[in-house]
Design an enzyme around this catalytic site. Structure first.
Site, short mmCIF file in Angstrom:
data_model
loop_
_atom_site.label_atom_id
_atom_site.label_comp_id
_atom_site.label_asym_id
_atom_site.label_seq_id
_atom_site.Cartn_x
_atom_site.Cartn_y
_atom_site.Cartn_z
N GLY A 87 0.82 -1.20 0.00
CA GLY A 87 0.00 0.00 0.00
C GLY A 87 0.86 1.25 0.00
CG LEU A 88 2.25 3.26 3.04
CD1 LEU A 88 3.61 3.17 3.68
CD2 LEU A 88 1.43 4.39 3.66
CB CYS A 89 0.97 3.46 -3.84
SG CYS A 89 0.06 1.92 -3.76
N GLY A 90 -1.37 5.93 -2.37
CA GLY A 90 -2.54 6.72 -2.72
C GLY A 90 -3.72 5.86 -3.12
CG PHE A 92 -1.72 2.19 -7.86
CD1 PHE A 92 -1.50 2.65 -9.14
CD2 PHE A 92 -1.41 0.87 -7.56
CE1 PHE A 92 -0.99 1.81 -10.11
CE2 PHE A 92 -0.90 0.02 -8.53
CZ PHE A 92 -0.69 0.50 -9.80
#
Lengths: 290, 138
Positions: A87-90, A92
């Site tokens: 994760g940690l990709c907005g 996406f």
């Protein structure tokens, strides 16, 4: 009213977070560059592949391959959902998962059964929670994308299609438009469409021989084109993931800067207030002595 | 007159340049190409690609794919293409032995043609890699 110590502790905490987010941003930027290079490296192959497929399709109108044939029956469809592992990709992954839900709902209206297979841990977790009975296979924790992964996935999907277990295969994945934009797309995969590609390939046809014959060539060409199409989807997903993470971490870093500024202001104000208070105490203490 | 050879794989362009001749592993057997060859198209099986550029022969192991010959231009599209100097011999040997072992195991069971073919392919790729290094050394 937080004490001076509280505020400075918070500032230190936010600074630590900032170090992490800005490091992640830089890592994502480096990985994005690598992923972009891979996409560019695949381009010549892609052009040749589709041009050749188009040429054969045009020349050998009656050439057939089981993967190219559409089926009348509408018993089952399979949807391959492509996401990232982390994760940690907005937005996406959320965007892809939402689109995949829509695609599944759409297919559920037309097919008796809708199967799901997933690439990436996010897609697996999401669909396993919702429809674990329909999941046929998942591929997760892949490091860098290799053609070998695409071959594995292609074999699974083509195998099910050829065995008659599914009559249609659709891929839902992010398209890497630019470093700023990734758009979730629904891509029909099987039956494999040559028609669209024919239009792309220009050039006047030259008469040529095919050895041993068109059918044997298609037997090699079609699975290879399928593998390659999946490879390209995986590459786009990879590049998109890093681009999205880079953007997310960039704005996170900006937010920490903002937060640090506000907290520093608060800290200074609190410090000044404390100094003033002490001065007042000293002065009034001195006055009382007089 | 030189022949223009282009070898592309999904991971990038493996070779591009003028060559004097090239030998490819077709499904119907190896065949050599010189400039001015007839226009044709054929499927390739895993094997050895031999090209001669500036009088120097070079060998590469290729996986399955196909080739398109357009007059003086040869386009080879394969899943992978490794030149002899880039191949790790011990790794190739390990891969061959593994594939061979799996092939042997398959023979006894009723796993079906498909799995057998898969390992057969893996095996021939590994053998092709080894052959290339062998010839490269001598």
């Amino acid at each position: 009213m937080p004490t001076l110590k509280d505020i400075s502790r918070r500032i230190r905490g936010v600074e630590k977070t900032q170090q992490i987010t800005s490091a992640m941003r830089m890592v994502a930027a480096a990985k994005l560059r690598r992923a972009q290079d891979a996409i560019i490296a695949a381009r010549p192959y892609s052009q040749r592949m589709y041009a050749t497929l188009g040429e054969i399709g045009r020349r050998e109108k009656d050439a057939e391959h089981p993967l190219l044939q559409a089926r009348e029956s509408q018993k089952a469809a399979e949807i391959l959902v492509v996401s990232s592992d982390r994760g940690l990709c907005g937005a996406f992954n959320n965007a892809v998962l939402k689109t995949s839900d829509e695609a599944i709902a759409d297919c559920a209206g037309r097919y008796e059964r809708v199967f799901v297979s997933a690439v990436g841990r996010k897609a697996e977790d999401y669909h396993r929670r919702r429809r674990s009975d329909d999941i046929t296979q998942t591929w997760t924790d892949n490091a860098d994308v290799t053609p070998g992964q695409a071959v594995e996935i292609a074999e699974h999907l083509a195998g099910r299609y050829l065995a008659g277990e599914v009559d249609r295969v659709i891929v839902v994945g992010n398209e890497y438009v630019s470093a700023m934009t990734q758009t979730p797309r629904v891509i029909p995969l099987l039956p494999f469409g040559v028609e669209e590609e024919v239009a792309e390939a220009g050039e006047a046809p030259v008469p040529f021989e095919i050895e041993p014959d068109a059918k044997a060539l298609l037997d090699v060409l079609v699975p290879q084109a399928l593998e390659f199409t999946l490879y390209r989807i995986l590459l786009e997903n990879q590049a998109g993931e890093h681009a999205a993470r880079m953007a997310a971490m960039e704005s996170a870093t900006r937010n920490t800067e903002e937060l640090i500024r506000t907290l520093t202001l608060q800290f200074n104000r609190a410090r000044q207030a404390a100094i003033t208070r002490e001065l007042v105490e000293i002065v009034s203490g001195a006055e009382a002595l007089d | 007159m030189a022949l223009e050879l282009i070898v592309v794989t999904p991971e990038g362009q493996a070779f591009q340049g003028p060559v004097e001749s090239v030998v490819l592993p077709g499904t119907e057997g190896e065949f050599g190409l010189l400039a001015g060859h007839e226009v044709f198209m054929t499927a390739l099986q895993p094997g050895t690609l031999t090209l001669v550029a500036d009088g120097e022969p070079q060998l590469a192991a290729v996986s399955k794919g196909f080739a398109e010959i357009h007059g003086d231009e040869v386009t080879v599209m394969v899943g992978s293409c490794e030149f002899a100097s880039d191949i790790d011999r011990t790794r190739a040997e390990v891969a061959r032995d593994r594939a061979l072992k799996q092939l042997e195991e398959m023979r006894g069971t009723a796993e079906g043609e498909e799995a057998y073919q898969e390992f057969q392919e893996e095996y021939s790729r590994a053998v092709a890699r080894l052959n290339v290094t062998e010839k490269f050394k001598s």
